[in-house]
Design a protein around this motif. Sequence first.
Motif, PDB file in Angstrom:
ATOM      1  N   THR A  10     -11.734  -1.167 -13.890  1.00 38.31           N
ATOM      2  CA  THR A  10     -10.755  -1.577 -13.543  1.00 38.31           C
ATOM      3  C   THR A  10     -10.119  -1.359 -12.359  1.00 38.31           C
ATOM      4  OG1 THR A  10      -9.963  -1.463 -16.614  1.00 38.31           O
ATOM      5  CG2 THR A  10      -8.059  -1.420 -14.497  1.00 38.31           C
ATOM      6  N   TYR A  11      -9.785  -0.110 -12.008  1.00 37.31           N
ATOM      7  CA  TYR A  11      -9.774   0.606 -10.336  1.00 37.31           C
ATOM      8  C   TYR A  11     -10.581  -0.933  -9.845  1.00 37.31           C
ATOM      9  CZ  TYR A  11      -9.978   3.031  -6.805  1.00 37.31           C
ATOM     10  OH  TYR A  11      -9.035   4.232  -5.391  1.00 37.31           O
ATOM     11  N   THR A  12     -12.155  -0.361  -9.676  1.00 37.36           N
ATOM     12  CA  THR A  12     -12.468  -1.743  -8.797  1.00 37.36           C
ATOM     13  C   THR A  12     -12.207  -3.486  -8.584  1.00 37.36           C
ATOM     14  OG1 THR A  12     -14.832   0.188  -8.871  1.00 37.36           O
ATOM     15  CG2 THR A  12     -14.527  -2.568  -8.239  1.00 37.36           C
ATOM     16  N   GLN A  13     -12.068  -3.404  -9.931  1.00 33.05           N
ATOM     17  CA  GLN A  13     -11.373  -4.627 -10.117  1.00 33.05           C
ATOM     18  C   GLN A  13      -9.984  -5.198  -9.479  1.00 33.05           C
ATOM     19  OE1 GLN A  13     -11.958  -6.962 -14.094  1.00 33.05           O
ATOM     20  NE2 GLN A  13     -10.181  -8.754 -13.474  1.00 33.05           N
ATOM     21  N   TYR A  14      -8.659  -4.316  -9.131  1.00 37.29           N
ATOM     22  CA  TYR A  14      -7.940  -4.231  -9.278  1.00 37.29           C
ATOM     23  C   TYR A  14      -7.032  -3.640  -7.267  1.00 37.29           C
ATOM     24  CZ  TYR A  14      -7.253  -6.803 -13.369  1.00 37.29           C
ATOM     25  OH  TYR A  14      -6.978  -7.061 -14.620  1.00 37.29           O
ATOM     26  N   TRP A  15      -8.342  -3.109  -7.605  1.00 37.92           N
ATOM     27  CA  TRP A  15      -7.932  -2.207  -6.300  1.00 37.92           C
ATOM     28  C   TRP A  15      -7.098  -2.594  -5.200  1.00 37.92           C
ATOM     29  CZ3 TRP A  15      -6.051   2.686  -4.165  1.00 37.92           C
ATOM     30  CH2 TRP A  15      -5.874   2.920  -3.155  1.00 37.92           C
ATOM     31  N   LYS A  16      -8.008  -3.694  -4.624  1.00 37.39           N
ATOM     32  CA  LYS A  16      -7.250  -4.973  -3.338  1.00 37.39           C
ATOM     33  C   LYS A  16      -6.213  -5.326  -4.049  1.00 37.39           C
ATOM     34  CE  LYS A  16     -12.015  -4.958  -0.898  1.00 37.39           C
ATOM     35  NZ  LYS A  16     -12.871  -6.261  -0.139  1.00 37.39           N
ATOM     36  N   LYS A  17      -6.493  -5.942  -4.835  1.00 39.50           N
ATOM     37  CA  LYS A  17      -4.591  -7.463  -5.181  1.00 39.50           C
ATOM     38  C   LYS A  17      -3.585  -6.229  -5.168  1.00 39.50           C
ATOM     39  CE  LYS A  17      -7.620 -10.389  -8.581  1.00 39.50           C
ATOM     40  NZ  LYS A  17      -7.660 -10.512  -9.834  1.00 39.50           N
ATOM     41  N   LEU A  18      -3.688  -4.918  -5.896  1.00 38.75           N
ATOM     42  CA  LEU A  18      -2.704  -3.994  -6.074  1.00 38.75           C
ATOM     43  C   LEU A  18      -2.303  -3.465  -5.165  1.00 38.75           C
ATOM     44  CD1 LEU A  18      -3.460  -2.446  -9.231  1.00 38.75           C
ATOM     45  CD2 LEU A  18      -1.910  -3.858  -9.113  1.00 38.75           C
ATOM     46  N   THR A  19      -3.195  -3.014  -3.890  1.00 40.76           N
ATOM     47  CA  THR A  19      -2.918  -2.821  -2.605  1.00 40.76           C
ATOM     48  C   THR A  19      -2.234  -3.570  -1.581  1.00 40.76           C
ATOM     49  OG1 THR A  19      -4.935  -1.175  -2.640  1.00 40.76           O
ATOM     50  CG2 THR A  19      -3.524  -1.520  -0.943  1.00 40.76           C
ATOM     51  N   PHE A  21      -0.884  -6.228  -2.490  1.00 41.23           N
ATOM     52  CA  PHE A  21       0.650  -7.041  -3.283  1.00 41.23           C
ATOM     53  C   PHE A  21       1.674  -5.724  -3.284  1.00 41.23           C
ATOM     54  CE2 PHE A  21       3.803  -5.574  -7.240  1.00 41.23           C
ATOM     55  CZ  PHE A  21       4.674  -6.866  -7.288  1.00 41.23           C
ATOM     56  N   SER A  22       1.630  -4.397  -2.404  1.00 42.25           N
ATOM     57  CA  SER A  22       2.080  -3.105  -2.564  1.00 42.25           C
ATOM     58  C   SER A  22       2.695  -3.160  -1.084  1.00 42.25           C
ATOM     59  CB  SER A  22       1.393  -1.488  -2.634  1.00 42.25           C
ATOM     60  OG  SER A  22       2.558  -0.652  -2.297  1.00 42.25           O
ATOM     61  N   TYR A  23       1.660  -3.375  -0.457  1.00 41.87           N
ATOM     62  CA  TYR A  23       1.869  -4.125   0.763  1.00 41.87           C
ATOM     63  C   TYR A  23       2.687  -5.432   0.997  1.00 41.87           C
ATOM     64  CZ  TYR A  23       0.727  -5.356   6.446  1.00 41.87           C
ATOM     65  OH  TYR A  23       1.593  -4.539   8.121  1.00 41.87           O
ATOM     66  N   THR A  24       2.826  -6.117   0.313  1.00 32.57           N
ATOM     67  CA  THR A  24       3.737  -6.871   0.574  1.00 32.57           C
ATOM     68  C   THR A  24       5.064  -6.473   0.975  1.00 32.57           C
ATOM     69  OG1 THR A  24       3.662  -8.154  -1.753  1.00 32.57           O
ATOM     70  CG2 THR A  24       2.376  -9.194   0.332  1.00 32.57           C
ATOM     71  N   MET A  25       5.349  -5.459   0.030  1.00 36.13           N
ATOM     72  CA  MET A  25       6.818  -5.177  -0.525  1.00 36.13           C
ATOM     73  C   MET A  25       6.875  -3.881   0.828  1.00 36.13           C
ATOM     74  SD  MET A  25       7.229  -4.675  -4.792  1.00 36.13           S
ATOM     75  CE  MET A  25       5.594  -4.442  -5.275  1.00 36.13           C
ATOM     76  N   THR A  26       6.076  -3.073   0.721  1.00 35.82           N
ATOM     77  CA  THR A  26       6.408  -1.988   2.039  1.00 35.82           C
ATOM     78  C   THR A  26       6.412  -2.249   3.295  1.00 35.82           C
ATOM     79  OG1 THR A  26       3.867  -1.414   1.961  1.00 35.82           O
ATOM     80  CG2 THR A  26       5.992  -0.394  -0.123  1.00 35.82           C
ATOM     81  N   GLN A  27       5.063  -3.089   3.521  1.00 31.30           N
ATOM     82  CA  GLN A  27       5.297  -3.544   5.246  1.00 31.30           C
ATOM     83  C   GLN A  27       4.190  -2.170   5.707  1.00 31.30           C
ATOM     84  OE1 GLN A  27       5.047  -6.926   6.291  1.00 31.30           O
ATOM     85  NE2 GLN A  27       5.047  -7.173   4.634  1.00 31.30           N
ATOM     86  N   ASP A  28       4.169  -1.041   4.649  1.00 33.35           N
ATOM     87  CA  ASP A  28       2.927  -0.342   5.718  1.00 33.35           C
ATOM     88  C   ASP A  28       2.223   0.314   4.357  1.00 33.35           C
ATOM     89  OD1 ASP A  28       1.980   2.608   5.577  1.00 33.35           O
ATOM     90  OD2 ASP A  28       4.653   2.777   6.768  1.00 33.35           O
ATOM     91  N   ASN A  29       0.914   0.219   5.311  1.00 30.37           N
ATOM     92  CA  ASN A  29      -0.129  -0.197   5.020  1.00 30.37           C
ATOM     93  C   ASN A  29      -0.938   1.664   4.243  1.00 30.37           C
ATOM     94  OD1 ASN A  29      -2.842  -1.151   4.211  1.00 30.37           O
ATOM     95  ND2 ASN A  29      -3.860   0.053   5.698  1.00 30.37           N
ATOM     96  N   ASP A  30      -0.253   2.817   4.600  1.00 33.92           N
ATOM     97  CA  ASP A  30      -0.683   3.793   4.116  1.00 33.92           C
ATOM     98  C   ASP A  30       0.334   4.080   2.483  1.00 33.92           C
ATOM     99  OD1 ASP A  30      -3.003   4.635   5.792  1.00 33.92           O
ATOM    100  OD2 ASP A  30      -0.880   5.952   7.227  1.00 33.92           O
ATOM    101  N   LEU A  31       1.713   3.739   2.942  1.00 38.92           N
ATOM    102  CA  LEU A  31       2.309   4.233   1.645  1.00 38.92           C
ATOM    103  C   LEU A  31       1.762   2.902   0.266  1.00 38.92           C
ATOM    104  CD1 LEU A  31       4.479   5.283   0.248  1.00 38.92           C
ATOM    105  CD2 LEU A  31       6.049   3.050   1.530  1.00 38.92           C
ATOM    106  N   ALA A  32       1.387   1.675   0.715  1.00 36.80           N
ATOM    107  CA  ALA A  32       0.780   0.900   0.100  1.00 36.80           C
ATOM    108  C   ALA A  32      -0.565   1.463  -0.688  1.00 36.80           C
ATOM    109  CB  ALA A  32      -0.011  -0.622   0.633  1.00 36.80           C
TER     110      ALA A  32
END
Length: 179
Positions: A10-19, A21-32
């Motif tokens: 699950t981690y492998t399958q969703y890590w990139k997509k979730l990161t 998604f998180s980046y689109t909201m935060t515009q901060d790679n480390d925070l995402a």
Amino acid sequence: MNNPEIFEKTYTQYWKKLTAFSYTMTQDNDLAQNIVQDVFVDLWERKSDVKILSIEAYLFRAVKNQVFKHYQNNRFDKTILEDKFEDYVMDHFTTIEPELLDSLYSLLDKLPEKRKEVLLMYKMQDMSIDQIADELEVSKQTVKNQISTGLKQLREGLKDLAWLALLLFCIEIFKITFA
């Protein structure tokens, strides 16, 4: 989710997509990345307690909630949101919401004519500093100074618009989440 192999898959399958998604909201790679990591750590720690019908929906909702929680916890430091907003507007000048674009054009109209021209060439026409200097027959340093000063002036004006942007940003995230 008690099975480590299923969790890892699950981690492998969703890590990139979730990161992403998180980046689109935060515009901060480390925070995402930290937010996504926190979601997976929380999921693992609560693996025996949580009942999940749709892992994808659960993970995306958890990431969205973590982002909002992060900004809620930092809400008293308006500069975080203001800086994110300013960077977003400067980087996405041509794709921002019409309401915001109207306000931005109003701010642009208050700039001296040459500074406005340089900024529009730089951001709207995606011209390089060298190209602008050649076209306007001025030095590269003059172009850099005009861009720097113009962006500072716009940022000052944009501080007042940060909460409008947050609202529009949340609407955009809502569209992405439920698209």
